[in-house]
Design a protein around this motif. Structure first.
Motif, short mmCIF file in Angstrom:
data_model
loop_
_atom_site.label_atom_id
_atom_site.label_comp_id
_atom_site.label_asym_id
_atom_site.label_seq_id
_atom_site.Cartn_x
_atom_site.Cartn_y
_atom_site.Cartn_z
N SER A 42 8.72 8.97 -5.93
CA SER A 42 8.67 8.47 -4.56
C SER A 42 7.25 8.12 -4.18
CB SER A 42 9.18 9.52 -3.57
OG SER A 42 10.51 9.85 -3.87
N ARG A 43 7.16 7.21 -3.21
CA ARG A 43 5.84 6.80 -2.70
C ARG A 43 5.86 7.02 -1.19
NH1 ARG A 43 3.17 4.00 -6.73
NH2 ARG A 43 1.76 3.09 -5.21
N ASP A 98 4.42 12.06 -7.72
CA ASP A 98 4.63 11.15 -6.59
C ASP A 98 3.29 10.65 -6.06
OD1 ASP A 98 7.32 11.48 -6.78
OD2 ASP A 98 7.60 12.42 -4.83
N ARG A 99 3.35 9.54 -5.34
CA ARG A 99 2.17 8.97 -4.68
C ARG A 99 2.23 9.36 -3.21
NH1 ARG A 99 -2.92 6.78 -5.05
NH2 ARG A 99 -3.17 4.88 -3.83
N GLU A 152 1.22 -0.45 -0.99
CA GLU A 152 1.47 0.81 -1.71
C GLU A 152 2.95 0.96 -2.10
OE1 GLU A 152 -0.40 3.24 -2.79
OE2 GLU A 152 -2.36 2.90 -1.87
N SER A 153 3.75 -0.07 -1.81
CA SER A 153 5.21 0.00 -2.08
C SER A 153 5.80 1.31 -1.59
CB SER A 153 5.50 -0.15 -3.59
OG SER A 153 4.97 -1.34 -4.06
N ILE A 154 5.48 1.64 -0.35
CA ILE A 154 5.96 2.91 0.24
C ILE A 154 7.48 2.84 0.42
CG2 ILE A 154 5.90 4.34 2.34
CD1 ILE A 154 3.25 4.48 0.76
N ASP A 155 8.17 3.94 0.03
CA ASP A 155 9.62 3.99 0.28
C ASP A 155 10.00 5.13 1.23
OD1 ASP A 155 9.53 6.32 -1.36
OD2 ASP A 155 9.94 5.12 -3.16
N SER A 158 -3.14 11.06 -7.18
CA SER A 158 -1.87 10.97 -6.45
C SER A 158 -2.06 10.75 -4.96
CB SER A 158 -1.07 12.26 -6.62
OG SER A 158 -0.95 12.59 -7.96
#
Ligand code: NAD
Ligand code: TYD
Length: 365
Positions: free
Chosen positions: A2-3, A28-29, A74-77, A53
């Motif tokens: 996950s980001r 994870d990021r 950051e392609s945050i999800d 990270s």
């Protein structure tokens, strides 16, 4: 993998959550977005500095274009939204900042999530988790059952009203636009990195300095104390298994009157001083050195509109997600007292404002 974007990650609960998350999910990021108000202290994340990270971004949740750019870059999800003005007493003296951050700021964040995740379709599987408070439900009588997720909202302070408004906006973005949101409403947290304007850390620091312990009114107000590590575990469960659109109450199962809590802190301090000559040498001005910290207890004028009792019914998160508060109040208070004794530099820098120098040294600002 996950980001995550963690807003308010340099504050008390947010920082504890970042440490917890990266311990549990090291690959994870985590991007922390924090405006570094008086309550934001990047030193809370110091031991993670240099970790590949973690990225720290100083910025405001109300800055929608900036957050949109961050979500894309950051392609945050997953957004875990802690950022807020959080102190009831400050909200009584100056409500404006509470409306700006908790209401307008939360809306700025929601708009960014909607734009990038829904309109641009960049994260079909996403989650917006909103961290809120039991204070939105108002105040309980002595024999009332604890707040459940179905309890009517009756916020009484500018702080709780602003959090209630943010809860409604989060709900509306799910209902209207289909944003995958969850909300958790928790009780009073305590533990490491707690800013010493709130009851427990203020009392600990005052005991050590031998300063009065200001108990508002008759001290019979009740709070349901939740160790921050239990709160972080609860949020982790909601992120992992919580159903979008749902609300989960998270409590510590530890109701206590303020005066009883302050007396417990005094007893813990007296015992720690009795066992440790170095503590007596470091803080000779504390009556705890003579086994009498409670002599500092001073009843002061009550808080305006002071809610009498909060208590949480955690039945839903226990049944659906297997949550259990693990930290018993007395053990948690002992650990917290020990953390403040072991980290005097942290709270001294917070209290004299010099913790801000850490920024200049480490980030050149
Ligand atoms: P805190 O005051 O310690 O930290 C808040 C953080 O948010 C700080 O780092 C601050 O710099 C940051 N922030 C403030 N305004 C911002 C903005 N406009 N943009 C970006 N960052 C901003 O708060 P806390 O005690 O860690 O609480 C975290 C969340 O949990 C809050 O939403 C609060 O309402 C909720 N909550 C707290 C408690 C508690 O006992 N502390 C209980 C229930 C709910
Ligand atoms: P606080 O830590 O400010 O949290 P909240 O207002 O969100 O519950 O206060 C906890 C309780 O302790 C609350 O009933 C107010 C009381 N209190 C005092 O009696 N003295 C103090 O100096 C503070 C800060 C709080």
């Amino acid at each position: 993998m996950s980001r995550l974007l963690v807003t308010g990650g340099a504050g008390f609960i947010g920082a504890n959550f970042v440490h917890h998350w990266l311990r549990q999910h090291p690959s994870d990021r985590v991007v922390v977005l924090d405006a570094l108000t008086y309550a934001g202290n990047p030193e809370n994340l110091a031991t993670l500095q240099g970790s590949a990270s973690l990225r720290f971004v100083q910025g405001d949740i109300g800055d929608t274009p900036r957050i949109e750019a961050l979500l894309r870059e950051e392609s945050i999800d997953t957004i875990v939204h802690f950022a807020a003005e959080s102190h009831v007493d400050r909200s009584i003296h100056g409500p404006d900042a509470f409306i700006a951050t908790n209401v307008v700021g939360t809306h700025g964040l929601l708009k960014a999530a909607r734009q990038v995740w829904l309109q641009e379709g960049l994260a079909p599987a996403h989650r917006f988790h909103h961290v809120s408070t039991d204070e939105v439900y108002g105040s309980l009588g002595p024999d009332d059952p604890g707040f459940s997720e179905a309890t009517q909202y009756q916020p009484n302070s500018p702080y709780s009203a602003s959090k209630a408004a943010s809860d409604h906006l989060v709900r509306a973005y799910h209902h209207t636009y289909g944003l995958a949101v969850t909300t958790s409403n928790c009780s009073n947290n305590y533990g490491p990195f707690h800013f010493p304007e709130k009851l427990i850390p203020l009392m600990i620091v005052n005991i050590l300095h031998g300063r009065p312990l200001p108990v508002y009114g008759d001290g019979r107000n009740v709070r349901d104390w939740l160790h921050v590590s239990d709160h972080c575990r609860g949020i982790e469960l909601v992120l992992g298994q919580g159903r979008p659109g749902e609300v989960y109450n998270i409590g510590g199962g530890a109701e206590c009157e303020n005066i009883a809590l302050v007396k417990l802190l005094c007893r813990v301090a007296d015992e720690a001083f009795a066992e440790d000559p170095q503590l007596r040498a470091r803080y000779p001005q504390s009556p705890a050195a003579a086994g009498n910290a409670a002599s500092l207890i001073t009843h002061v004028k009550d808080r305006a509109g002071h809610d009498r009792r909060y208590a949480i019914d955690c039945g839903k998160i226990e049944r659906e997600l297997g949550y259990r508060a693990q930290v018993k109040l007395e053990a948690g208070i002992r650990d917290t007292f020990a953390w403040y004794v072991a980290n005097p530099g942290w709270w001294q820098r917070v209290m004299d404002g010099s913790y801000r120098n850490w920024l200049a040294t480490n980030y050149g600002r």
